[in-house]
Design an enzyme around this catalytic site. Structure first.
Site, PDB file in Angstrom:
ATOM      1  N   VAL A   1       0.837  -1.290  -0.087  1.00  0.00           N
ATOM      2  CA  VAL A   1       0.050   0.192   0.012  1.00  0.00           C
ATOM      3  C   VAL A   1       0.908   1.252  -0.005  1.00  0.00           C
ATOM      4  O   VAL A   1       1.724   1.367   1.064  1.00  0.00           O
ATOM      5  CB  VAL A   1      -0.872   0.025   1.319  1.00  0.00           C
ATOM      6  N   CYS A   2       0.917   2.137  -1.000  1.00  0.00           N
ATOM      7  CA  CYS A   2       1.511   3.273  -0.988  1.00  0.00           C
ATOM      8  C   CYS A   2       0.665   4.421  -0.182  1.00  0.00           C
ATOM      9  O   CYS A   2      -0.260   5.057  -1.031  1.00  0.00           O
ATOM     10  CB  CYS A   2       1.708   3.569  -2.581  1.00  0.00           C
ATOM     11  N   LEU A   3       1.277   4.442   1.004  1.00  0.00           N
ATOM     12  CA  LEU A   3       0.327   5.443   1.831  1.00  0.00           C
ATOM     13  C   LEU A   3       1.382   5.902   2.786  1.00  0.00           C
ATOM     14  O   LEU A   3       2.207   5.519   3.129  1.00  0.00           O
ATOM     15  CB  LEU A   3      -0.590   4.695   2.672  1.00  0.00           C
TER      16      LEU A   3
END
Length: 147
Positions: free
Chosen positions: A87-89
């Site tokens: 997850v690119c968060l």
């Protein structure tokens, strides 16, 4: 201070007593540091009624360091979710704050998914597709300021 298990137990208690919307939690039977959150997509979103599993692994440095968080296969097709489940968060990377709760983190992921208008992979998915999920976010390309 310094005891990750104390904080994790507190987080577990809070999550079980007030789970994020459409979420259930399973904790590894012999390791409190491994959680699986099952999330069912919210109505009126492109992920409505789809079910996803999010794995959370707490390190001994938690909460000073963010937990490892990724979708188990098959992850949602989203511009901030790589096909390997990462997850690119920014909350899992540069913008992590030790005061952030796991429920708050999951709510951020739910918000990210719920606001999506199309199912589309990240533009740099090819750089992560074959990587083991849960890698450090130090080399992630944040595509926009929405996550």
């Amino acid at each position: 201070l310094g005891n990750a298990n104390y904080r994790i137990q507190k987080e577990l208690h809070n999550f079980l007593n007030n789970p994020p919307i459409n979420c259930t939690l399973d904790v590894h039977p012999s390791n409190i540091k491994i959680w699986i959150v099952t999330y069912k997509g919210l109505e009126n979103t492109i992920y409505a009624n789809e079910v996803y599993k999010i794995k959370i692994i707490f390190s001994n440095d938690y909460p000073l360091k963010p937990p490892t968080v990724y979708f188990l296969q098959k992850p949602p097709k989203h511009t901030h979710v790589y096909s390997n489940g990462d997850v690119c968060l920014s909350l899992l990377g540069d913008d992590y704050n030790p005061s952030l709760s796991i429920s708050g983190l999951i709510l951020s992921i739910i918000s990210m998914l719920s606001s999506a208008k199309e199912k589309k992979l990240p533009i740099d998915n090819y750089t992560h597709a074959d990587a083991k999920p849960g890698s450090s976010q130090n080399n992630f390309l944040y595509h926009d300021d929405k996550c």
